[in-house]
Design a protein around this motif. Structure first.
Motif, PDB file in Angstrom:
ATOM      1  N   VAL A 109      -6.111   7.816 -14.412  1.00 10.21           N
ATOM      2  CA  VAL A 109      -4.685   7.502 -14.475  1.00 10.21           C
ATOM      3  C   VAL A 109      -4.056   8.210 -15.665  1.00 10.21           C
ATOM      4  N   LYS A 110      -2.977   8.926 -15.390  1.00  4.27           N
ATOM      5  CA  LYS A 110      -2.232   9.641 -16.430  1.00  4.27           C
ATOM      6  C   LYS A 110      -1.060   8.774 -16.886  1.00  4.27           C
ATOM      7  N   ASN A 111      -0.363   9.222 -17.906  1.00  3.57           N
ATOM      8  CA  ASN A 111       0.806   8.498 -18.398  1.00  3.57           C
ATOM      9  C   ASN A 111       1.923   8.532 -17.370  1.00  3.57           C
ATOM     10  N   SER A 112       2.718   7.475 -17.370  1.00  2.00           N
ATOM     11  CA  SER A 112       3.846   7.420 -16.441  1.00  2.00           C
ATOM     12  C   SER A 112       5.019   8.203 -17.028  1.00  2.00           C
ATOM     13  N   GLU A 113       5.876   8.683 -16.124  1.00  2.00           N
ATOM     14  CA  GLU A 113       7.039   9.460 -16.539  1.00  2.00           C
ATOM     15  C   GLU A 113       8.239   9.008 -15.732  1.00  2.00           C
ATOM     16  N   GLY A 114       9.408   9.276 -16.226  1.00  2.00           N
ATOM     17  CA  GLY A 114      10.625   8.917 -15.525  1.00  2.00           C
ATOM     18  C   GLY A 114      10.818   9.772 -14.283  1.00  2.00           C
ATOM     19  N   ALA A 115      11.371   9.172 -13.244  1.00  2.00           N
ATOM     20  CA  ALA A 115      11.649   9.899 -11.999  1.00  2.00           C
ATOM     21  C   ALA A 115      13.112   9.684 -11.646  1.00  2.00           C
ATOM     22  N   SER A 116      13.550  10.270 -10.560  1.00  2.00           N
ATOM     23  CA  SER A 116      14.948  10.145 -10.176  1.00  2.00           C
ATOM     24  C   SER A 116      15.277   8.724  -9.759  1.00  2.00           C
ATOM     25  N   GLY A 117      16.514   8.334  -9.955  1.00  2.00           N
ATOM     26  CA  GLY A 117      16.955   6.999  -9.563  1.00  2.00           C
ATOM     27  C   GLY A 117      16.500   5.903 -10.506  1.00  2.00           C
ATOM     28  N   GLY A 118      16.082   6.247 -11.714  1.00  2.00           N
ATOM     29  CA  GLY A 118      15.657   5.244 -12.678  1.00  2.00           C
ATOM     30  C   GLY A 118      14.272   4.680 -12.392  1.00  2.00           C
ATOM     31  N   SER A 119      13.520   5.298 -11.519  1.00  2.00           N
ATOM     32  CA  SER A 119      12.186   4.807 -11.209  1.00  2.00           C
ATOM     33  C   SER A 119      11.148   5.498 -12.092  1.00  2.00           C
ATOM     34  N   ILE A 120       9.906   5.073 -11.946  1.00  2.00           N
ATOM     35  CA  ILE A 120       8.811   5.594 -12.763  1.00  2.00           C
ATOM     36  C   ILE A 120       7.767   6.200 -11.837  1.00  2.00           C
ATOM     37  N   ARG A 121       7.271   7.375 -12.206  1.00  2.00           N
ATOM     38  CA  ARG A 121       6.257   8.059 -11.430  1.00  2.00           C
ATOM     39  C   ARG A 121       4.972   8.154 -12.257  1.00  2.00           C
ATOM     40  N   GLN A 122       3.853   7.883 -11.609  1.00  2.00           N
ATOM     41  CA  GLN A 122       2.561   7.999 -12.273  1.00  2.00           C
ATOM     42  C   GLN A 122       1.628   8.806 -11.366  1.00  2.00           C
ATOM     43  N   VAL A 123       1.076   9.867 -11.910  1.00  2.00           N
ATOM     44  CA  VAL A 123       0.168  10.719 -11.155  1.00  2.00           C
ATOM     45  C   VAL A 123      -1.248  10.447 -11.638  1.00  2.00           C
ATOM     46  N   SER A 124      -2.151  10.186 -10.703  1.00  2.00           N
ATOM     47  CA  SER A 124      -3.556   9.953 -11.016  1.00  2.00           C
ATOM     48  C   SER A 124      -4.386  11.060 -10.393  1.00  2.00           C
ATOM     49  N   GLU A 125      -5.326  11.588 -11.153  1.00  2.00           N
ATOM     50  CA  GLU A 125      -6.207  12.626 -10.638  1.00  2.00           C
ATOM     51  C   GLU A 125      -7.484  11.990 -10.106  1.00  2.00           C
ATOM     52  N   LEU A 126      -8.011  12.574  -9.039  1.00  2.00           N
ATOM     53  CA  LEU A 126      -9.281  12.130  -8.488  1.00  2.00           C
ATOM     54  C   LEU A 126     -10.395  12.934  -9.145  1.00  2.00           C
TER      55      LEU A 126
ATOM     56  N   ASN B 162      -5.919  16.969  -5.218  1.00  2.00           N
ATOM     57  CA  ASN B 162      -6.727  15.797  -5.559  1.00  2.00           C
ATOM     58  C   ASN B 162      -5.978  14.851  -6.490  1.00  2.00           C
ATOM     59  N   THR B 163      -4.761  14.483  -6.095  1.00  2.00           N
ATOM     60  CA  THR B 163      -3.958  13.564  -6.890  1.00  2.00           C
ATOM     61  C   THR B 163      -3.397  12.453  -6.011  1.00  2.00           C
ATOM     62  N   ILE B 164      -3.083  11.338  -6.656  1.00  2.00           N
ATOM     63  CA  ILE B 164      -2.384  10.228  -6.024  1.00  2.00           C
ATOM     64  C   ILE B 164      -1.157   9.951  -6.876  1.00  2.00           C
ATOM     65  N   THR B 165       0.011   9.899  -6.239  1.00  2.00           N
ATOM     66  CA  THR B 165       1.265   9.661  -6.939  1.00  2.00           C
ATOM     67  C   THR B 165       1.808   8.296  -6.546  1.00  2.00           C
ATOM     68  N   VAL B 166       2.137   7.492  -7.552  1.00  2.00           N
ATOM     69  CA  VAL B 166       2.719   6.169  -7.337  1.00  2.00           C
ATOM     70  C   VAL B 166       4.113   6.176  -7.940  1.00  2.00           C
ATOM     71  N   VAL B 167       5.109   5.780  -7.148  1.00  2.00           N
ATOM     72  CA  VAL B 167       6.488   5.678  -7.623  1.00  2.00           C
ATOM     73  C   VAL B 167       6.912   4.228  -7.506  1.00  2.00           C
ATOM     74  N   ALA B 168       7.412   3.660  -8.607  1.00  2.00           N
ATOM     75  CA  ALA B 168       7.837   2.259  -8.639  1.00  2.00           C
ATOM     76  C   ALA B 168       9.088   2.146  -9.507  1.00  2.00           C
ATOM     77  N   PRO B 169       9.861   1.057  -9.321  1.00  2.00           N
ATOM     78  CA  PRO B 169      11.109   0.931 -10.072  1.00  2.00           C
ATOM     79  C   PRO B 169      10.939   0.616 -11.568  1.00  2.00           C
TER      80      PRO B 169
END
Length: 116
Positions: free
Chosen positions: A81-98, A46-53
């Motif tokens: 919406v949870k806090n964003s965290e660093g992801a690979s390639g210098g992008s940002i990942r944010q996981v949101s729980e439903l 029950n999560t949605i993951t958004v990855v952006a630069p």
């Protein structure tokens, strides 16, 4: 005293449709051309993951997702919406729980108010 049940569930099909429509719009928008932006739903967790630069693009994608949720008649407040965290390639990942249902402490407050 009679009992009653309140059900608060997210329509998974409408959620999937909103995410696919949002991904389609992201692929056609000029300001997102050539950028690695992904929105994925995990129905088991029950999560949605958004990855952006960067943070700005992440905020724009979240607003776009909320717009598409409203269009599909899914309340955007189901996303926690949870806090964003660093992801690979210098992008940002944010996981949101439903959120489905209500918390136990809120349920106790509702029951206390009804009993009054």
């Amino acid at each position: 005293m009679p009992s009653f049940d309140v059900i608060s569930k997210v329509n998974q099909q409408e959620l999937t449709n909103a995410i696919s429509n949002c991904n389609r719009e992201i692929s056609t928008r000029f300001d997102f051309k050539g950028l690695h932006i992904v929105i994925e739903a995990n129905q088991k967790e029950n999560t949605i993951t958004v990855v952006a630069p960067d943070d700005l693009k992440l905020k724009q994608v979240n607003e776009l997702l909320q717009t598409h949720l409203v269009r599909r008649k899914v309340d955007p407040r189901v996303l926690e919406v949870k806090n964003s965290e660093g992801a690979s390639g210098g992008s940002i990942r944010q996981v949101s729980e439903l959120k489905e249902g209500i918390s136990q402490e809120n349920a106790k407050k509702v029951i206390a108010d009804i009993k009054k």
